[in-house]
Design a protein around this motif. Structure first.
Motif, PDB file in Angstrom:
ATOM      1  N   GLY A 128       0.816  -1.202   0.000  1.00 46.72           N
ATOM      2  CA  GLY A 128       0.000   0.000   0.000  1.00 46.72           C
ATOM      3  C   GLY A 128       0.852   1.255   0.000  1.00 46.72           C
ATOM      4  N   VAL A 129       0.228   2.371  -0.394  1.00 48.88           N
ATOM      5  CA  VAL A 129       0.886   3.678  -0.412  1.00 48.88           C
ATOM      6  C   VAL A 129       0.034   4.661   0.376  1.00 48.88           C
ATOM      7  CG1 VAL A 129       1.755   5.580  -1.818  1.00 48.88           C
ATOM      8  CG2 VAL A 129       1.840   3.236  -2.707  1.00 48.88           C
ATOM      9  N   THR A 130       0.620   5.293   1.372  1.00 47.30           N
ATOM     10  CA  THR A 130      -0.047   6.397   2.050  1.00 47.30           C
ATOM     11  C   THR A 130       0.529   7.695   1.508  1.00 47.30           C
ATOM     12  OG1 THR A 130       1.535   6.402   3.887  1.00 47.30           O
ATOM     13  CG2 THR A 130      -0.450   5.075   4.154  1.00 47.30           C
ATOM     14  N   CYS A 131      -0.335   8.698   1.397  1.00 51.31           N
ATOM     15  CA  CYS A 131       0.121   9.938   0.792  1.00 51.31           C
ATOM     16  C   CYS A 131      -0.722  11.098   1.282  1.00 51.31           C
ATOM     17  CB  CYS A 131       0.034   9.842  -0.731  1.00 51.31           C
ATOM     18  SG  CYS A 131       0.699  11.286  -1.591  1.00 51.31           S
ATOM     19  N   GLY A 132      -0.054  12.168   1.711  1.00 57.22           N
ATOM     20  CA  GLY A 132      -0.730  13.375   2.150  1.00 57.22           C
ATOM     21  C   GLY A 132       0.081  14.587   1.750  1.00 57.22           C
ATOM     22  N   ALA A 133      -0.069  15.668   2.509  1.00 53.43           N
ATOM     23  CA  ALA A 133       0.637  16.931   2.247  1.00 53.43           C
ATOM     24  C   ALA A 133       0.299  17.453   0.861  1.00 53.43           C
ATOM     25  CB  ALA A 133       2.140  16.784   2.424  1.00 53.43           C
ATOM     26  N   GLY A 134      -0.960  17.787   0.668  1.00 53.06           N
ATOM     27  CA  GLY A 134      -1.415  18.284  -0.610  1.00 53.06           C
ATOM     28  C   GLY A 134      -2.642  17.516  -1.070  1.00 53.06           C
ATOM     29  N   MET A 135      -2.978  17.634  -2.332  1.00 48.17           N
ATOM     30  CA  MET A 135      -4.134  16.941  -2.916  1.00 48.17           C
ATOM     31  C   MET A 135      -3.623  15.999  -4.001  1.00 48.17           C
ATOM     32  SD  MET A 135      -6.806  17.936  -1.255  1.00 48.17           S
ATOM     33  CE  MET A 135      -8.285  17.742  -2.241  1.00 48.17           C
ATOM     34  N   PRO A 136      -3.254  14.772  -3.620  1.00 40.77           N
ATOM     35  CA  PRO A 136      -2.631  13.839  -4.573  1.00 40.77           C
ATOM     36  C   PRO A 136      -3.649  13.155  -5.484  1.00 40.77           C
ATOM     37  CG  PRO A 136      -2.782  12.817  -2.419  1.00 40.77           C
ATOM     38  CD  PRO A 136      -3.288  14.218  -2.249  1.00 40.77           C
ATOM     39  N   TYR A 137      -4.147  13.878  -6.469  1.00 40.01           N
ATOM     40  CA  TYR A 137      -5.177  13.330  -7.352  1.00 40.01           C
ATOM     41  C   TYR A 137      -4.682  12.127  -8.139  1.00 40.01           C
ATOM     42  CZ  TYR A 137      -7.968  17.505  -6.396  1.00 40.01           C
ATOM     43  OH  TYR A 137      -8.696  18.485  -5.775  1.00 40.01           O
ATOM     44  N   GLY A 188       4.633  16.396  12.858  1.00 39.93           N
ATOM     45  CA  GLY A 188       4.993  16.712  11.482  1.00 39.93           C
ATOM     46  C   GLY A 188       4.013  17.691  10.861  1.00 39.93           C
ATOM     47  N   HIS A 189       3.905  17.656   9.537  1.00 39.75           N
ATOM     48  CA  HIS A 189       3.061  18.607   8.828  1.00 39.75           C
ATOM     49  C   HIS A 189       1.593  18.232   8.932  1.00 39.75           C
ATOM     50  CE1 HIS A 189       6.978  19.518   6.821  1.00 39.75           C
ATOM     51  NE2 HIS A 189       6.529  20.728   7.051  1.00 39.75           N
ATOM     52  N   ASN A 190       0.767  19.238   9.134  1.00 38.44           N
ATOM     53  CA  ASN A 190      -0.656  19.039   9.384  1.00 38.44           C
ATOM     54  C   ASN A 190      -1.500  19.780   8.357  1.00 38.44           C
ATOM     55  OD1 ASN A 190       0.173  17.669  11.677  1.00 38.44           O
ATOM     56  ND2 ASN A 190       0.021  19.468  12.982  1.00 38.44           N
ATOM     57  N   GLY A 191      -2.752  19.326   8.221  1.00 33.47           N
ATOM     58  CA  GLY A 191      -3.626  19.861   7.189  1.00 33.47           C
ATOM     59  C   GLY A 191      -4.634  20.879   7.670  1.00 33.47           C
ATOM     60  N   LEU A 192      -4.218  21.820   8.482  1.00 37.92           N
ATOM     61  CA  LEU A 192      -5.135  22.880   8.906  1.00 37.92           C
ATOM     62  C   LEU A 192      -5.557  23.721   7.709  1.00 37.92           C
ATOM     63  CD1 LEU A 192      -3.624  24.286  12.224  1.00 37.92           C
ATOM     64  CD2 LEU A 192      -5.921  23.362  11.942  1.00 37.92           C
ATOM     65  N   SER A 193      -6.851  23.999   7.611  1.00 31.86           N
ATOM     66  CA  SER A 193      -7.337  24.867   6.541  1.00 31.86           C
ATOM     67  C   SER A 193      -7.348  26.311   7.017  1.00 31.86           C
ATOM     68  CB  SER A 193      -8.753  24.446   6.125  1.00 31.86           C
ATOM     69  OG  SER A 193      -9.684  24.770   7.151  1.00 31.86           O
ATOM     70  N   ASN A 194      -7.561  27.222   6.095  1.00 35.32           N
ATOM     71  CA  ASN A 194      -7.591  28.642   6.441  1.00 35.32           C
ATOM     72  C   ASN A 194      -8.754  28.995   7.358  1.00 35.32           C
ATOM     73  OD1 ASN A 194      -5.317  29.170   4.866  1.00 35.32           O
ATOM     74  ND2 ASN A 194      -6.523  29.571   3.026  1.00 35.32           N
ATOM     75  N   SER A 195      -9.794  28.156   7.356  1.00 36.47           N
ATOM     76  CA  SER A 195     -10.967  28.438   8.181  1.00 36.47           C
ATOM     77  C   SER A 195     -10.854  27.878   9.588  1.00 36.47           C
ATOM     78  CB  SER A 195     -12.222  27.867   7.507  1.00 36.47           C
ATOM     79  OG  SER A 195     -12.140  26.452   7.415  1.00 36.47           O
ATOM     80  N   GLU A 196      -9.772  27.154   9.868  1.00 37.76           N
ATOM     81  CA  GLU A 196      -9.616  26.512  11.180  1.00 37.76           C
ATOM     82  C   GLU A 196      -8.577  27.250  12.011  1.00 37.76           C
ATOM     83  OE1 GLU A 196     -10.742  21.973   9.743  1.00 37.76           O
ATOM     84  OE2 GLU A 196      -8.712  22.745   9.502  1.00 37.76           O
ATOM     85  N   PHE A 291       2.627  24.624   5.093  1.00 32.39           N
ATOM     86  CA  PHE A 291       1.720  23.941   6.007  1.00 32.39           C
ATOM     87  C   PHE A 291       2.100  24.254   7.452  1.00 32.39           C
ATOM     88  CE2 PHE A 291       1.684  21.032   2.295  1.00 32.39           C
ATOM     89  CZ  PHE A 291       0.320  21.016   2.043  1.00 32.39           C
ATOM     90  N   TYR A 292       1.120  24.147   8.345  1.00 26.45           N
ATOM     91  CA  TYR A 292       1.452  24.120   9.760  1.00 26.45           C
ATOM     92  C   TYR A 292       2.165  22.800  10.068  1.00 26.45           C
ATOM     93  CZ  TYR A 292      -1.150  28.250  11.250  1.00 26.45           C
ATOM     94  OH  TYR A 292      -1.561  29.541  11.458  1.00 26.45           O
ATOM     95  N   ALA A 293       2.953  22.801  11.136  1.00 29.41           N
ATOM     96  CA  ALA A 293       3.663  21.592  11.525  1.00 29.41           C
ATOM     97  C   ALA A 293       3.844  21.576  13.037  1.00 29.41           C
ATOM     98  CB  ALA A 293       5.029  21.518  10.836  1.00 29.41           C
ATOM     99  N   SER A 294       3.976  20.368  13.600  1.00 27.18           N
ATOM    100  CA  SER A 294       4.160  20.209  15.039  1.00 27.18           C
ATOM    101  C   SER A 294       5.540  19.628  15.317  1.00 27.18           C
ATOM    102  CB  SER A 294       3.087  19.287  15.622  1.00 27.18           C
ATOM    103  OG  SER A 294       1.816  19.907  15.549  1.00 27.18           O
ATOM    104  N   ALA A 295       6.276  20.301  16.194  1.00 32.79           N
ATOM    105  CA  ALA A 295       7.630  19.861  16.539  1.00 32.79           C
ATOM    106  C   ALA A 295       7.949  20.313  17.965  1.00 32.79           C
ATOM    107  CB  ALA A 295       8.651  20.441  15.559  1.00 32.79           C
ATOM    108  N   VAL A 296       8.980  19.720  18.544  1.00 30.57           N
ATOM    109  CA  VAL A 296       9.404  20.069  19.902  1.00 30.57           C
ATOM    110  C   VAL A 296       9.892  21.519  19.917  1.00 30.57           C
ATOM    111  CG1 VAL A 296      11.061  19.570  21.738  1.00 30.57           C
ATOM    112  CG2 VAL A 296       9.981  17.690  20.466  1.00 30.57           C
ATOM    113  N   ARG A 297       9.413  22.262  20.893  1.00 30.60           N
ATOM    114  CA  ARG A 297       9.808  23.672  21.002  1.00 30.60           C
ATOM    115  C   ARG A 297      11.177  23.756  21.676  1.00 30.60           C
ATOM    116  NH1 ARG A 297       6.561  28.609  24.001  1.00 30.60           N
ATOM    117  NH2 ARG A 297       7.468  30.304  22.758  1.00 30.60           N
ATOM    118  N   ASN A 298      12.202  23.539  20.873  1.00 25.63           N
ATOM    119  CA  ASN A 298      13.583  23.580  21.357  1.00 25.63           C
ATOM    120  C   ASN A 298      14.228  24.900  20.934  1.00 25.63           C
ATOM    121  OD1 ASN A 298      13.836  23.195  18.612  1.00 25.63           O
ATOM    122  ND2 ASN A 298      14.813  21.189  18.757  1.00 25.63           N
ATOM    123  N   ASP A 299      15.545  25.001  21.061  1.00 33.42           N
ATOM    124  CA  ASP A 299      16.232  26.240  20.696  1.00 33.42           C
ATOM    125  C   ASP A 299      16.057  26.572  19.215  1.00 33.42           C
ATOM    126  OD1 ASP A 299      17.066  26.513  23.295  1.00 33.42           O
ATOM    127  OD2 ASP A 299      19.120  25.808  22.937  1.00 33.42           O
TER     128      ASP A 299
END
Length: 463
Positions: A128-137, A188-196, A291-299
């Protein structure tokens, strides 16, 4: 705790537990193969994965070409070689158990070429292939061509509706699952929309229930929805299991597999994970992907925060509130009076270099940081389809048409560095927002690092 019944995923009944793909040399064949061997779905990241020479030694990803376009071709060659090597490792480790998926980010540089090449070279090894970060038509078409299942990663029912109606319904038989990735809690990278609102998380249950309703109304096969982001203790999700409204549900783990014996991230990274407290992971918008992304708030992240905080609007001629001249030793610029006071104060603190952004603002950094930013922008190898940091785009002009943005960073450089022993305080360290549980969960007491099999067995109990 309810029993976890096997689900049909990518052509076989397996435990409904999925290892999330983590790019740039993190989700390797060793960990994903072990996850599949434990009866679940292991995911090999094909985002610039490591490859090895004939003696089994790591091949450094060094770039020698003079142009971005030529370096981009070097990057694609590295990515294909690494993806193939890691898939083979995973397949051998799994010994025929579970399922092996590969993960591709659609917005990474050369995504389609890399995906096609890896699948061609690993026929029969990938399920299988998982795929995100955009609209992979094109994902469904490519997967069907190679007779593997596809698993789109989405963050809303609306996104899936667009993919299904435009492309995926033509290849319904190869749809393996739909991965719902929580845009507030996943690493990592998240799919927040402009309305969220990034500061106002939403309960995933109604969003996933809406996704299932959309799937059923559109005639989508009753494939599993894989819940990704914010999953730690399965006991907290027991009401999702065997729930008719949600249909078949599996659970994806991205952060917990980082801390296993088979995980090949450096020990310093593993040790840092054990010290995190609630709130230590930051949802930020500095990524060059846009994209927005989540990571450890380090230096590393604090320095990026500082760049944006030391930021003021400017004009090349007096206009509106921008009437005060700021002398930077070149053509005069005009700023607001209060901002001029701030700028002079920052310069006295050592942030002497003003860099222009695409938004007609100035940021103030040290001379050393300015030189680093410029070098990183110059060294760009096109790791993204479009990069706001370097202004690279994978098109005929090799440019996005916008100015390079010094408020961002070279993501390829930092992720490669941390994955191969770089300072965990001076690099981007992706993690989900539940990573603080490493320090609280008794399973990890006294610094215990489990094997993947031990971790899967623990998860099944609800803990």
């Amino acid at each position: 705790m309810k029993a976890l019944n096997p689900l049909m995923i990518s052509g076989r009944e397996v435990l409904p537990l999925v290892e999330g793909g983590k790019g740039v040399s993190v989700s390797t064949g060793a960990s994903s193969g072990a996850w599949a061997a434990a009866g679940g779905v292991g995911t090999v990241s094909c985002v610039n994965a490591d490859s090895y020479d004939a003696n089994g030694n790591l091949v450094p990803q060094l770039y020698f070409a003079k142009t971005r376009r030529e370096r981009h071709e070097e990057l694609i060659n590295y990515a294909v070689a690494g993806g193939v090597d890691q898939v083979r490792r995973a397949y051998e480790t799994a010994s025929g158990e579970g399922r092996i998926h590969i993960n591709i980010l659609w917005e990474m540089g050369g995504a389609e070429r890399i995906l096609r090449s890896v699948l061609e070279k690993t026929k029969g090894l990938v399920h299988g292939v998982t795929c995100g970060a955009g609209m992979p038509y094109k994902l469904a078409e490519i997967a069907a061509l190679h007779q593997v299942h596809y698993h789109p990663i989405i963050s809303s029912a609306r996104a899936f509706r667009a993919l299904w109606k435009r492309a995926y319904k033509k290849y319904a038989e190869w749809l393996g699952s739909v991965v719902y990735e929580d845009p507030w809690l996943a690493g990592g990278h998240n799919g927040l929309s402009n309305s969220e609102d990034p500061l106002v998380p939403q309960d995933p249950y109604p969003r996933v229930a809406e996704l299932r309703r959309e799937m059923r109304e559109s005639g989508v096969p009753e494939v599993p929805i894989i819940m990704a982001g914010g999953v730690w203790y399965l006991r907290d999700w027991e009401h999702w299991i065997d729930n008719p409204e949600l249909g078949p549900v599996a659970f994806q783990y991205g952060t917990r597999p980082l801390l296993t014996k088979e995980s090949e991230i450096p020990d310093a990274w593993k040790q840092r994970l054990m010290t995190l407290a609630d709130g230590d992971v930051l949802l930020h918008d500095f990524s060059p992907t846009g994209f927005y992304a989540s990571a450890v708030r380090n230096d590393y992240l604090r320095e990026l925060e500082g760049r944006s905080l030391r930021q003021i609007p400017f004009a090349t001629k007096p206009v509106g509130e921008l009437m005060d001249e700021l002398d930077l030793g070149r053509a005069p610029l005009f700023v607001a009076g209060s901002d001029r006071v701030h700028a002079l104060d920052w310069m006295r603190q050592g942030y002497t270099e003003a860099m222009k952004t695409p938004d007609q603002t100035l940021i103030f950094v040290t001379r050393e940081k300015r030189d680093e930013i410029r070098k990183d922008q110059t060294d760009c190898m096109g790791c993204l389809s479009q990069c706001k940091f370097s202004n690279w785009a994978d098109n005929e002009d090799n440019s996005s048409g916008r100015k390079a943005d010094p408020r961002s960073f070279c993501i390829q450089k930092t992720l490669m560095d941390i994955a191969h022993g770089g300072d965990v305080e001076q690099n981007l360290m992706f993690a989900g927002h539940g990573a603080y549980n490493f320090a609280k969960d008794p399973f990890y007491s006294n610094g215990f690092v489990p094997s993947v099999k031990q971790l899967v067995d623990r998860i099944v109990t609800g803990d």
